[in-house]
Design a protein around this motif. Structure first.
Motif, PDB file in Angstrom:
ATOM      1  N   SER A   1      -4.661   2.412  -2.860  1.00 37.73           N
ATOM      2  CA  SER A   1      -4.471   2.043  -1.467  1.00 37.73           C
ATOM      3  C   SER A   1      -4.961   0.719  -0.918  1.00 37.73           C
ATOM      4  CB  SER A   1      -5.005   2.874  -0.260  1.00 37.73           C
ATOM      5  OG  SER A   1      -6.437   2.730  -0.278  1.00 37.73           O
TER       6      SER A   1
ATOM      7  N   CYS B   1       0.782  -1.374  -0.030  1.00 38.42           N
ATOM      8  CA  CYS B   1      -0.102   0.105  -0.144  1.00 38.42           C
ATOM      9  C   CYS B   1       0.970   1.105   0.029  1.00 38.42           C
ATOM     10  CB  CYS B   1      -0.830  -0.041   1.307  1.00 38.42           C
ATOM     11  SG  CYS B   1      -1.731   1.461   1.477  1.00 38.42           S
TER      12      CYS B   1
ATOM     13  N   LYS C   1     -10.762   4.085   5.677  1.00 34.42           N
ATOM     14  CA  LYS C   1     -10.554   5.270   6.406  1.00 34.42           C
ATOM     15  C   LYS C   1     -10.826   6.618   5.947  1.00 34.42           C
ATOM     16  CE  LYS C   1      -6.521   4.997   9.093  1.00 34.42           C
ATOM     17  NZ  LYS C   1      -5.337   5.061   9.277  1.00 34.42           N
TER      18      LYS C   1
ATOM     19  N   VAL D   1       0.099   4.070   0.763  1.00 38.30           N
ATOM     20  CA  VAL D   1      -0.229   5.210   1.893  1.00 38.30           C
ATOM     21  C   VAL D   1       0.316   4.618   3.116  1.00 38.30           C
ATOM     22  CG1 VAL D   1      -2.244   5.851   3.258  1.00 38.30           C
ATOM     23  CG2 VAL D   1      -2.468   5.509   0.624  1.00 38.30           C
ATOM     24  N   CYS D   2       0.209   3.496   3.492  1.00 40.73           N
ATOM     25  CA  CYS D   2       0.637   2.866   4.973  1.00 40.73           C
ATOM     26  C   CYS D   2       1.798   1.777   4.763  1.00 40.73           C
ATOM     27  CB  CYS D   2      -0.399   2.313   5.594  1.00 40.73           C
ATOM     28  SG  CYS D   2      -1.076   0.665   5.140  1.00 40.73           S
TER      29      CYS D   2
ATOM     30  N   CYS E   1      -6.983   1.631   4.000  1.00 35.66           N
ATOM     31  CA  CYS E   1      -6.806   2.860   4.030  1.00 35.66           C
ATOM     32  C   CYS E   1      -7.686   3.664   3.472  1.00 35.66           C
ATOM     33  CB  CYS E   1      -5.236   3.146   3.376  1.00 35.66           C
ATOM     34  SG  CYS E   1      -3.994   2.775   4.516  1.00 35.66           S
TER      35      CYS E   1
END
Length: 167
Positions: free
Chosen positions: A90, A57, A97, A59-60, A94
């Motif tokens: 993502s 991912c 969220k 993002v994370c 994510c």
């Protein structure tokens, strides 16, 4: 009535480029990407989408699968209402969220316009809830990821042709 060659919405005034009609400058700018994208072979799109899907991912940095997740927002004030949709590459947590934050924002800021804020806020919230509840296939890339990948390949091709001097 004409339809936008980019997004498919109905065009009342819009912009024209050759035989194609576009609803706004944004779609007009994306027109060449779509034209080039139509020439990209499906096997190449599928292979590149698989790479993105299996990547961590962005993002994370957690384990994938990575796919396209879209969040929708609305805000309004008296007679002004604004809708927005944003897509991100993502993992599912994510994406959820971001959709949850968009739902909260829309729930707080969407209702304050008449008539579109009152009518559009429940629709926007439902779109986010549907997106959170939809299970993107863990076995293969979604159609949105394939479409975004096709556009990415087309943009890279256009950029490469601009950098390569004509012989």
């Amino acid at each position: 009535m004409a339809t936008c060659a980019c997004c498919g919405t109905t065009v009342f005034f819009g912009k024209r480029a050759g035989p194609d009609q576009y609803c706004n400058d944004n779609c007009l700018g994306r027109g060449p990407i779509l034209s080039v994208g139509k020439t990209v072979p499906d096997y190449l799109v599928q292979a590149e989408a698989e790479k993105i899907f299996k990547a961590p991912c962005p993002v994370c940095r957690g384990a994938g699968p990575t796919d396209v997740h879209t969040s929708h927002t609305i805000w309004s004030a008296v007679l002004v209402t604004s809708w927005n949709s944003k897509s991100q590459f993502s993992c599912k947590p994510c994406g959820v969220k971001r959709q949850l934050l968009a739902t909260l924002q829309s729930g707080l800021l969407g209702w304050w316009g008449f008539p579109w804020g009152i009518l559009g806020t429940p629709v926007t919230i439902m779109r986010n809830l549907f997106g959170m509840g939809t299970k993107i296939g863990a076995a293969r890339p979604s159609s949105d990821l394939l479409s975004q990948t096709r556009s990415l390949i087309a943009m890279q091709s256009i950029e490469q042709s601009r950098r390569t001097p004509a012989a």
